[in-house]
Design a protein around this motif. Structure first.
Motif, PDB file in Angstrom:
ATOM      1  N   LYS A   1      -3.284   1.901   5.128  1.00 20.72           N
ATOM      2  CA  LYS A   1      -2.118   2.613   5.647  1.00 20.72           C
ATOM      3  C   LYS A   1      -2.369   3.077   7.086  1.00 20.72           C
ATOM      4  O   LYS A   1      -1.495   2.970   7.960  1.00 20.72           O
ATOM      5  CB  LYS A   1      -1.776   3.808   4.749  1.00 20.72           C
ATOM      6  CG  LYS A   1      -1.236   3.410   3.383  1.00 20.72           C
ATOM      7  CD  LYS A   1      -0.984   4.605   2.498  1.00 20.72           C
ATOM      8  CE  LYS A   1       0.237   5.386   2.949  1.00 20.72           C
ATOM      9  NZ  LYS A   1       0.607   6.428   1.957  1.00 20.72           N
TER      10      LYS A   1
ATOM     11  N   ASN B   1      -8.537   3.479  -4.146  1.00 20.10           N
ATOM     12  CA  ASN B   1      -7.687   4.446  -3.449  1.00 20.10           C
ATOM     13  C   ASN B   1      -8.036   4.521  -1.969  1.00 20.10           C
ATOM     14  O   ASN B   1      -7.157   4.537  -1.105  1.00 20.10           O
ATOM     15  CB  ASN B   1      -7.875   5.830  -4.082  1.00 20.10           C
ATOM     16  CG  ASN B   1      -6.556   6.420  -4.543  1.00 20.10           C
ATOM     17  OD1 ASN B   1      -5.600   6.433  -3.795  1.00 20.10           O
ATOM     18  ND2 ASN B   1      -6.519   6.887  -5.786  1.00 20.10           N
TER      19      ASN B   1
ATOM     20  N   GLN C   1       3.672   7.233  -1.621  1.00 17.95           N
ATOM     21  CA  GLN C   1       2.567   7.113  -2.566  1.00 17.95           C
ATOM     22  C   GLN C   1       2.123   5.657  -2.698  1.00 17.95           C
ATOM     23  O   GLN C   1       2.911   4.719  -2.549  1.00 17.95           O
ATOM     24  CB  GLN C   1       2.996   7.634  -3.940  1.00 17.95           C
ATOM     25  CG  GLN C   1       3.158   9.147  -4.012  1.00 17.95           C
ATOM     26  CD  GLN C   1       1.835   9.872  -3.822  1.00 17.95           C
ATOM     27  OE1 GLN C   1       0.828   9.496  -4.425  1.00 17.95           O
ATOM     28  NE2 GLN C   1       1.839  10.899  -2.989  1.00 17.95           N
ATOM     29  N   ILE C   2       0.832   5.484  -2.986  1.00 13.56           N
ATOM     30  CA  ILE C   2       0.309   4.149  -3.240  1.00 13.56           C
ATOM     31  C   ILE C   2       0.748   3.723  -4.638  1.00 13.56           C
ATOM     32  O   ILE C   2       0.519   4.443  -5.611  1.00 13.56           O
ATOM     33  CB  ILE C   2      -1.231   4.146  -3.148  1.00 13.56           C
ATOM     34  CG1 ILE C   2      -1.682   4.653  -1.774  1.00 13.56           C
ATOM     35  CG2 ILE C   2      -1.781   2.749  -3.405  1.00 13.56           C
ATOM     36  CD1 ILE C   2      -3.149   4.983  -1.689  1.00 13.56           C
TER      37      ILE C   2
ATOM     38  N   ALA D   1      -6.778   1.511  -0.037  1.00 11.90           N
ATOM     39  CA  ALA D   1      -5.342   1.571   0.240  1.00 11.90           C
ATOM     40  C   ALA D   1      -5.036   2.558   1.367  1.00 11.90           C
ATOM     41  O   ALA D   1      -4.192   2.296   2.221  1.00 11.90           O
ATOM     42  CB  ALA D   1      -4.587   1.955  -1.018  1.00 11.90           C
ATOM     43  N   ARG D   2      -5.745   3.704   1.391  1.00 12.31           N
ATOM     44  CA  ARG D   2      -5.501   4.693   2.449  1.00 12.31           C
ATOM     45  C   ARG D   2      -5.919   4.158   3.810  1.00 12.31           C
ATOM     46  O   ARG D   2      -5.225   4.361   4.808  1.00 12.31           O
ATOM     47  CB  ARG D   2      -6.256   5.994   2.130  1.00 12.31           C
ATOM     48  CG  ARG D   2      -5.654   6.803   0.995  1.00 12.31           C
ATOM     49  CD  ARG D   2      -6.162   8.252   1.028  1.00 12.31           C
ATOM     50  NE  ARG D   2      -7.627   8.325   1.030  1.00 12.31           N
ATOM     51  CZ  ARG D   2      -8.379   8.336  -0.065  1.00 12.31           C
ATOM     52  NH1 ARG D   2      -7.807   8.266  -1.259  1.00 12.31           N
ATOM     53  NH2 ARG D   2      -9.686   8.423   0.025  1.00 12.31           N
TER      54      ARG D   2
ATOM     55  N   VAL E   1       0.819  -1.219   0.000  1.00 10.44           N
ATOM     56  CA  VAL E   1       0.000   0.000   0.000  1.00 10.44           C
ATOM     57  C   VAL E   1       0.853   1.269   0.000  1.00 10.44           C
ATOM     58  O   VAL E   1       0.311   2.373   0.065  1.00 10.44           O
ATOM     59  CB  VAL E   1      -0.978   0.026   1.194  1.00 10.44           C
ATOM     60  CG1 VAL E   1      -1.972  -1.108   1.100  1.00 10.44           C
ATOM     61  CG2 VAL E   1      -0.240  -0.017   2.519  1.00 10.44           C
ATOM     62  N   ALA E   2       2.174   1.124  -0.048  1.00  7.43           N
ATOM     63  CA  ALA E   2       3.053   2.293  -0.182  1.00  7.43           C
ATOM     64  C   ALA E   2       4.308   1.894  -0.923  1.00  7.43           C
ATOM     65  O   ALA E   2       4.733   0.739  -0.897  1.00  7.43           O
ATOM     66  CB  ALA E   2       3.406   2.867   1.191  1.00  7.43           C
TER      67      ALA E   2
ATOM     68  N   SER F   1      -0.637  -1.479  -7.298  1.00  6.83           N
ATOM     69  CA  SER F   1      -1.515  -1.884  -6.186  1.00  6.83           C
ATOM     70  C   SER F   1      -2.935  -1.382  -6.418  1.00  6.83           C
ATOM     71  O   SER F   1      -3.912  -2.117  -6.207  1.00  6.83           O
ATOM     72  CB  SER F   1      -0.978  -1.347  -4.858  1.00  6.83           C
ATOM     73  OG  SER F   1       0.302  -1.876  -4.582  1.00  6.83           O
TER      74      SER F   1
END
Length: 818
Positions: free
Chosen positions: A195, A188, A97-98, A191-192, A85-86, A102
């Motif tokens: 994180k 998106n 950034q992703i 993924a955030r 995820v990064a 991914s």
């Protein structure tokens, strides 16, 4: 996977296999998370790292999970089984950034879910932690950053033997696709969120940054509460302000922990050796719920029962092994001796005086220090009983620390605070022989270095240890239910003691102790102790012992005391054999088989282990005892008698059933005794089964001594209704001591003053005593009659004889006329 990736992974595998030793949390992810191995699993990692990926691969295969390096095949299409995820950081830094790959994978998988209603990929968050050093306040380097190549190399060399692979509960992509759809925005967002999850996960494993000691003292000294007390103390004692400030700093030095990550890390290795030397295994239950609390950002307060000095070490060791931060521990000032004190302090202990009533400066400094721990997010542990139990039962809670915890919440904490009750049990407590001597009147020996060395010389295998985490108690929720307006009393400067505090603390303390008992662990030794101590001669044939242990196990399995209680999975014969192997019983063999028995000294010591679990069998034992005493009675009469006696058992043993739950609990247990053929039923009448009288009597005898104590107090109260509360407790204790000697009752709690204090308190609460603590005649007479039917004739005669003797002593001598 490209040829270059395969080559680089092959080159990395050799040094990693030599330098890295991983610990997977949880140790059994399939059962604890839980995972469905028939559904696809997608491992989600926080940063792009081939080293982390290979480490995860080895840990996953060892745990019986799919290899993240093996691709997933969904409807003929191949997908990677892992996602980052990064971006991978470099020596020039990283913008975090992703990765585009991914986001594309998330989008493709979400689209696949929309195309196939049966598909459900499990998103499994997995992070690899190279050491868990939290850092220190004031450091510029963030503790939650990813490591670039050179940093990762140094981390592997320095922390490779302390590598943690942390797996978390899965997220269903089926749920995400159904609720949010499958466009790029959702990918998106997914993924955030991942994180954020990994940041919390690392914080839960490493904990908040550690304070610099002098900076901590300066913050405390500058607090409004301490500043005010220092000023008022200086004025009232007419001494310089600096002198009182120096006293406050000395108190901080005496109290405050000096937590050291390196000591905890190296201590973990020492304790691993120690537990392997002492115990055959440490059994841990329900750790996952505590990990979730830590990850959700709760301020966790551990409240374990207190059996042994080993408790301090064991709970910290277990928490570290389970991927959590060892707590700051409130320890008695008696443990602050060299060299143990400095070691404990660096292991997280902060020291508290046994009493600081009337010392306003000390109480303020201590309260502010505790509030600082809560505010900074350090987990805390304290033993609510105030000291180690000498009898094996839970002691009545000391509520000072609990009260300070609620007062800390009234400072305006932003994080939810949750109590986590912890049951700690052992098959052998090293101090148990010392406890027996202290109960017989020997003075408690002050802790010192020579005592530690004597203990170390006795190290040997002590069987199994148990740490069961009970049902958490969220304090914010509890206060919302009990005192909905409690937030009106929040004051960040002046500590508050609102009128509702004491009653709420008392009810919370009872709930906390009940939750500890709810998480009890039974084992072969405690079950054998329960059976043998229920036998009049403290002896049973092996066949009878196994039959009785089987009766107990069936009760535990078919009518579980609580969802958090644990019982052994071994066969009955294996449990008995293991208990015999602990070298606590006498085994004599004759032509008919083995006889297992206890001598007088071991009988006394084994009451400790029996008392660890006696609450689990109090209600079934009472049912059995009533049936044996009456031989036949109706279910309705059974309910009536238990309804009268249960409040006293509940208060004394911290039993879990409320008054509204009691009828159902009784019926479930009666049905189980009927299933085991221990009792019989005919047209709603219950009777004993003469063919199974032995196991029924042994089960009923568990509660016999408790009922005898109640009979003593009720007989005294009936005979002298206006007896003062203190006199009632004292005379009950004296009569219990007399019965103990006359009838060979070898249980130290039988004449424990605190048990009679609890009984008298419950008599008042239940309406048997009026506001002047005098007996209410009719209820007392009714309860005394009930108890008289449940104790043996010889016990009744002894109680009456002792009372008559005391009456004669109090009568004035006869005079004659001259």
């Amino acid at each position: 996977m490209s040829t270059w990736q395969k080559l680089s992974q092959s080159l990395l595998n050799l040094p990693l296999s030599l330098l890295v030793k991983t610990r997977t949390i949880p140790s059994d992810p399939v059962a604890e998370l839980p995972l469905d191995l028939n559904r696809p699993i997608l491992y989600t990692l926080p940063f792009s790292s081939q080293t982390d990926l290979l480490t995860l691969s080895a840990a996953a295969k060892a745990a019986g999970l799919p290899d993240p390096l093996d691709p997933m095949v969904i409807h003929g299409r191949t997908f990677p089984r892992y996602v980052f995820v990064a971006d991978s950081p470099s020596i020039f830094g990283s913008n975090g950034q992703i990765p585009a790959s991914s986001l594309a994978l998330f989008t493709d998988l979400l689209a696949a879910h929309q195309a196939d209603a049966e598909l459900d990929v499990q998103l499994l968050p997995a992070s690899v932690l190279w050491g868990r050093k939290p850092g220190t306040e004031g450091e510029s380097k963030p503790i939650l950053k990813a490591l670039n190549g050179p940093e990762k190399g140094f981390a592997i060399l320095a922390q490779g033997r302390d590598c943690l692979v942390r797996l978390s509960p899965t997220v269903s992509l089926r749920f995400m696709a159904d609720k949010y759809g499958a466009d790029d925005t959702i990918a998106n967002k997914l993924a955030r969120v991942a994180k954020i999850h990994f940041s919390r996960q690392k914080l839960a494993a490493a904990g908040p940054r550690l304070p610099q000691r002098q900076a901590l003292f300066n913050r405390l000294l500058a607090s409004k509460a301490i500043e005010k007390v220092v000023r008022e103390e200086a004025e009232s004692r007419d001494v310089p302000l600096e002198k009182v400030r120096k006293e406050a700093i000395d108190m901080m030095e005496e109290i405050a922990a000096d937590f050291s990550y390196s000591l905890v890390r190296h201590g973990d290795r020492f304790l691993s050796w120690l537990w392997n030397r002492l115990y055959q295994g440490i059994n841990v239950s329900n750790a996952q719920r505590v990990r979730q609390l830590a990850q959700d950002g709760h301020e966790i307060v551990y409240v374990p029962c207190h059996r042994s000095h080993m408790d301090y070490l064991l709970l910290s060791y277990v928490l570290y092994q389970e991927g959590m931060v060892p707590p700051h521990i409130a320890a008695g000032i008696n443990l602050n001796f060299f060299p143990a004190g400095p070691i404990f302090r660096r292991g997280g202990a902060f020291f508290i005086r046994r009493s600081f009533k009337g010392n306003r400066l000390y109480s303020t400094v201590f309260r502010e220090y505790l509030g600082e721990l809560f505010a900074k997010g350090y987990s805390v542990e304290y033993f609510s009983e105030g000291g180690r139990s000498r009898t094996g039962r839970l002691l009545a809670p000391k509520t000072g620390m609990l009260s300070m915890t609620l007062q800390a919440m009234l400072r305006g904490l932003n994080r939810p605070v949750t109590l986590v009750p912890v049951y700690i049990g052992y098959e052998h407590v090293m101090e148990v022989a010392t406890y027996a001597k202290e109960l017989r009147g020997k003075r408690k020996e002050k802790e010192n270095l020579s005592q530690v060395l004597r203990t170390l010389r006795k190290l040997r295998n002590f069987g199994q240890g148990y740490v069961n985490f009970g049902e958490p108690i969220p304090l914010n929720q509890y206060l919302n239910e009990q005192v909905p307006e409690w937030r009106q009393d929040i004051d960040p400067i002046e500590p508050q003691r609102p009128q509702w505090l004491n009653p709420v603390v008392n009810s919370l303390a009872d709930k906390m102790m009940t939750h500890i008992n709810d998480a009890a662990a039974t084992n072969g030794l405690t079950l054998c102790a329960l059976a043998l101590l229920s036998s009049r001669q403290r002896a049973l044939s092996r066949e009878e012992l196994e039959q009785q242990v089987d009766c107990y196990l069936q009760l535990l399995q078919n009518t579980p005391y609580s969802p958090n209680c644990t019982q052994p999975s071994d066969s009955v014969s294996a449990l008995v054999e293991h208990a015999i192997g602990m070298d606590k019983f006498l085994v004599e063999r004759d032509s008919l088989g083995d006889i297992i028995s206890l001598d007088r000294q071991q009988s006394l010591l084994m009451t400790y282990y029996r008392n660890n679990i006696i609450h689990l069998f109090a209600l079934p034992s009472l049912i059995a005892h009533i049936v044996v005493s009456h031989q036949q009675l109706s279910r309705a009469e059974m309910h009536r008698q238990i309804g009268l006696l249960y409040p006293f058992l509940k208060a004394e043993l911290y039993l879990r059933f409320d008054e509204s739950d009691l009828p159902d609990a009784i019926d479930i247990l009666v049905d189980e005794l009927l299933r085991q053929r221990l009792i019989l039923s005919d047209d709603n009448m219950l009777s004993l089964n003469s063919a199974r009288i032995g196991p029924l009597q042994l089960l009923g005898n568990t509660i016999t001594e408790t009922l005898q104590r109640y009979a003593i107090t009720l007989t005294l109260l009936r005979g002298e209704p206006q007896l003062m509360k203190s006199d009632l407790e004292q005379q009950s204790q004296m009569m219990a001591q007399r019965l103990s000697r006359l009838h060979g009752i070898n249980a130290p709690e039988f004449f424990d003053k605190s048990v009679f204090s609890s009984l008298v308190k419950t008599l008042r609460q239940q309406g048997y005593l009026n506001e002047e603590n005098h007996a209410v005649s009719r209820p007392v007479a009714s309860l005394a009659d009930l108890l008289a039917d449940l104790v043996s004739p010889e016990i009744k005669l002894t109680i009456q004889a002792v009372m008559n003797r005391e009456d004669k002593k109090e009568q004035p001598p006869e005079t004659t006329n001259t």
